[in-house]
Design an enzyme around this catalytic site. Structure first.
Site, PDB file in Angstrom:
ATOM      1  N   ARG A 153       0.863  -1.176   0.000  1.00 35.84           N
ATOM      2  CA  ARG A 153       0.000   0.000   0.000  1.00 35.84           C
ATOM      3  C   ARG A 153       0.901   1.229   0.000  1.00 35.84           C
ATOM      4  O   ARG A 153       2.033   1.180   0.499  1.00 35.84           O
ATOM      5  CB  ARG A 153      -0.895   0.015   1.237  1.00 35.84           C
ATOM      6  CG  ARG A 153      -1.802  -1.210   1.396  1.00 35.84           C
ATOM      7  CD  ARG A 153      -2.573  -1.139   2.706  1.00 35.84           C
ATOM      8  NE  ARG A 153      -3.488  -2.253   2.880  1.00 35.84           N
ATOM      9  CZ  ARG A 153      -3.183  -3.393   3.506  1.00 35.84           C
ATOM     10  NH1 ARG A 153      -1.957  -3.553   4.028  1.00 35.84           N
ATOM     11  NH2 ARG A 153      -4.071  -4.361   3.628  1.00 35.84           N
ATOM     12  N   LYS A 176      -1.822  -2.691   8.067  1.00 31.98           N
ATOM     13  CA  LYS A 176      -2.962  -2.297   8.885  1.00 31.98           C
ATOM     14  C   LYS A 176      -2.983  -3.082  10.188  1.00 31.98           C
ATOM     15  O   LYS A 176      -2.559  -4.230  10.237  1.00 31.98           O
ATOM     16  CB  LYS A 176      -4.264  -2.532   8.105  1.00 31.98           C
ATOM     17  CG  LYS A 176      -4.434  -1.603   6.906  1.00 31.98           C
ATOM     18  CD  LYS A 176      -5.774  -1.840   6.219  1.00 31.98           C
ATOM     19  CE  LYS A 176      -5.997  -0.859   5.078  1.00 31.98           C
ATOM     20  NZ  LYS A 176      -7.306  -1.090   4.397  1.00 31.98           N
ATOM     21  N   HIS A 244      -2.819   3.065  -5.878  1.00 32.37           N
ATOM     22  CA  HIS A 244      -3.402   1.830  -5.333  1.00 32.37           C
ATOM     23  C   HIS A 244      -3.658   0.815  -6.440  1.00 32.37           C
ATOM     24  O   HIS A 244      -3.628  -0.396  -6.193  1.00 32.37           O
ATOM     25  CB  HIS A 244      -4.702   2.137  -4.587  1.00 32.37           C
ATOM     26  CG  HIS A 244      -5.155   1.014  -3.709  1.00 32.37           C
ATOM     27  ND1 HIS A 244      -4.436   0.585  -2.609  1.00 32.37           N
ATOM     28  CD2 HIS A 244      -6.256   0.222  -3.766  1.00 32.37           C
ATOM     29  CE1 HIS A 244      -5.070  -0.421  -2.026  1.00 32.37           C
ATOM     30  NE2 HIS A 244      -6.178  -0.664  -2.709  1.00 32.37           N
ATOM     31  N   ARG A 247      -0.925  -1.744  -6.805  1.00 38.02           N
ATOM     32  CA  ARG A 247      -1.033  -2.889  -5.880  1.00 38.02           C
ATOM     33  C   ARG A 247      -2.048  -3.897  -6.412  1.00 38.02           C
ATOM     34  O   ARG A 247      -1.811  -5.108  -6.362  1.00 38.02           O
ATOM     35  CB  ARG A 247      -1.432  -2.372  -4.504  1.00 38.02           C
ATOM     36  CG  ARG A 247      -1.770  -3.441  -3.467  1.00 38.02           C
ATOM     37  CD  ARG A 247      -2.014  -2.753  -2.129  1.00 38.02           C
ATOM     38  NE  ARG A 247      -2.882  -3.499  -1.245  1.00 38.02           N
ATOM     39  CZ  ARG A 247      -2.465  -4.384  -0.347  1.00 38.02           C
ATOM     40  NH1 ARG A 247      -1.178  -4.669  -0.263  1.00 38.02           N
ATOM     41  NH2 ARG A 247      -3.324  -4.987   0.460  1.00 38.02           N
ATOM     42  N   HIS A 270      -3.773  -9.121   3.864  1.00 37.84           N
ATOM     43  CA  HIS A 270      -5.217  -9.096   4.113  1.00 37.84           C
ATOM     44  C   HIS A 270      -5.538  -9.899   5.380  1.00 37.84           C
ATOM     45  O   HIS A 270      -4.990 -10.987   5.593  1.00 37.84           O
ATOM     46  CB  HIS A 270      -5.978  -9.702   2.938  1.00 37.84           C
ATOM     47  CG  HIS A 270      -6.036  -8.797   1.751  1.00 37.84           C
ATOM     48  ND1 HIS A 270      -6.297  -9.243   0.473  1.00 37.84           N
ATOM     49  CD2 HIS A 270      -5.894  -7.442   1.646  1.00 37.84           C
ATOM     50  CE1 HIS A 270      -6.292  -8.214  -0.369  1.00 37.84           C
ATOM     51  NE2 HIS A 270      -6.056  -7.124   0.330  1.00 37.84           N
ATOM     52  N   TYR A 279      -9.932 -10.553  -6.214  1.00 36.87           N
ATOM     53  CA  TYR A 279      -9.043 -10.594  -7.370  1.00 36.87           C
ATOM     54  C   TYR A 279      -9.381 -11.730  -8.316  1.00 36.87           C
ATOM     55  O   TYR A 279      -8.996 -11.695  -9.480  1.00 36.87           O
ATOM     56  CB  TYR A 279      -7.585 -10.681  -6.918  1.00 36.87           C
ATOM     57  CG  TYR A 279      -7.163  -9.416  -6.209  1.00 36.87           C
ATOM     58  CD1 TYR A 279      -6.973  -8.233  -6.917  1.00 36.87           C
ATOM     59  CD2 TYR A 279      -7.006  -9.386  -4.829  1.00 36.87           C
ATOM     60  CE1 TYR A 279      -6.626  -7.066  -6.262  1.00 36.87           C
ATOM     61  CE2 TYR A 279      -6.649  -8.227  -4.170  1.00 36.87           C
ATOM     62  CZ  TYR A 279      -6.464  -7.063  -4.900  1.00 36.87           C
ATOM     63  OH  TYR A 279      -6.127  -5.912  -4.253  1.00 36.87           O
TER      64      TYR A 279
END
Length: 298
Positions: A153, A176, A244, A247, A270, A279
């Site tokens: 990211r 994250k 983004h 990515r 994730h 995806y």
């Protein structure tokens, strides 16, 4: 007896290096473009392409040049970059002449979220070439390659501390919820980061950010997004071409090459597999779009 003046392409390269402070990579690429144009025009016109002749270049001449380059396999984004360099060269060689009114090739609207590798490299190159300083261009090139080549990211890339240097085959990334993951680094990505680190003018203390702004503070993601927005406009790329999206392209291209969904989840950081499963739909949509455009009965 006075020595003859160097060719215009060499004069332009010297101007880019000395006055515009472009990087050595940019100077080489733009000089090569100028030399290709001059060689084409000499064959096209049947005479030497002097400054006086370059002042009379028309849009039709440039269309013929681009058509020849496209026949050699040049894609839309690269053709747009070539045209941008040609305009700069003509403005230098014949400053009094009105520039030919020719729009660059455009990528059709509704382009799928994944960005073709050729377009990624053209975008990163355009961003780097437009930087105010060579080290800033090297910085932007390295950041964009991290997004596409390692799936980071943008916030993760610019938050990397300088202690990641010297780089190895993998990189520890904090994403994250402070979750740490290990991602592999391609040699091209490592080389880009090393080139930036060698050129940047600041002391890179281990606890401070690796990527710096023009005045030495932490790099803001706004600067990268702005540079990408301006570059995509010059290249005729769609509005979906964002940092983004690089990515997303990393993930989609890996999936298209047979990557395991669980492994991809780990690489992207994730928290749940459901986030990664989008995806599969993106990749299927991309393949269907390619089929419809390539198949005569699509």
């Amino acid at each position: 007896m006075n020595d003859p003046a160097p060719p215009l392409s060499i004069q332009w390269a010297a101007h880019l290096a000395r006055d515009r402070r472009r990087s050595a990579h940019t100077v080489r690429a733009y000089r090569a473009t100028a030399e290709r144009l001059v060689a084409f025009l000499q064959g096209h016109w049947g005479e030497a392409a002097s400054a006086a002749m370059l002042a009379r270049v028309t849009a039709a001449d440039l269309r013929a040049f681009l058509a020849a380059r496209r026949a050699e396999g040049l894609g839309n984004a690269s053709a747009a970059r070539e045209l941008s360099a040609v305009r700069g060269f003509l403005a230098f060689a014949a400053p009094q002449a009105a520039p030919p009114g020719l729009k660059g090739p455009r990528v059709r609207k509704g382009v799928p979220r994944p960005i073709a590798p050729e377009e990624v490299m053209a975008l990163a190159g355009e961003v780097a070439d437009d930087a105010a300083e060579p080290w800033i261009g090297a910085r932007d090139w390295a950041v964009l390659l991290l997004l596409y080549g390692a799936g980071l990211r943008i916030g993760e890339a610019i938050a990397l501390p300088a202690r990641v240097l010297p780089l190895g085959p993998t990189l520890s990334v904090t994403g994250k919820r402070d979750k740490t993951r290990i991602v592999p680094l391609l040699p091209q990505v490592r080389d880009a980061i090393d080139a930036y680190a060698a050129q940047q003018p600041w002391v890179l203390a281990p606890h401070e950010p690796l990527f710096r702004g023009a005045k030495g503070g932490p790099l803001s993601p706004v600067m990268i997004r702005r540079a990408v927005r301006m570059a995509r406009g010059r290249l005729g790329l769609g509005e979906r071409t964002t940092p983004h999206a690089l990515r997303h392209s990393f993930a989609t291209h890996l999936l298209g090459r047979g990557a395991d969904l669980r492994a991809l989840q780990e690489l992207l950081g994730h928290a749940s597999l459901s986030s990664t499963q989008i995806y599969t739909a993106v990749d299927a949509a991309h393949l269907l779009d390619v089929y419809r455009n390539a198949h005569p009965h699509g």
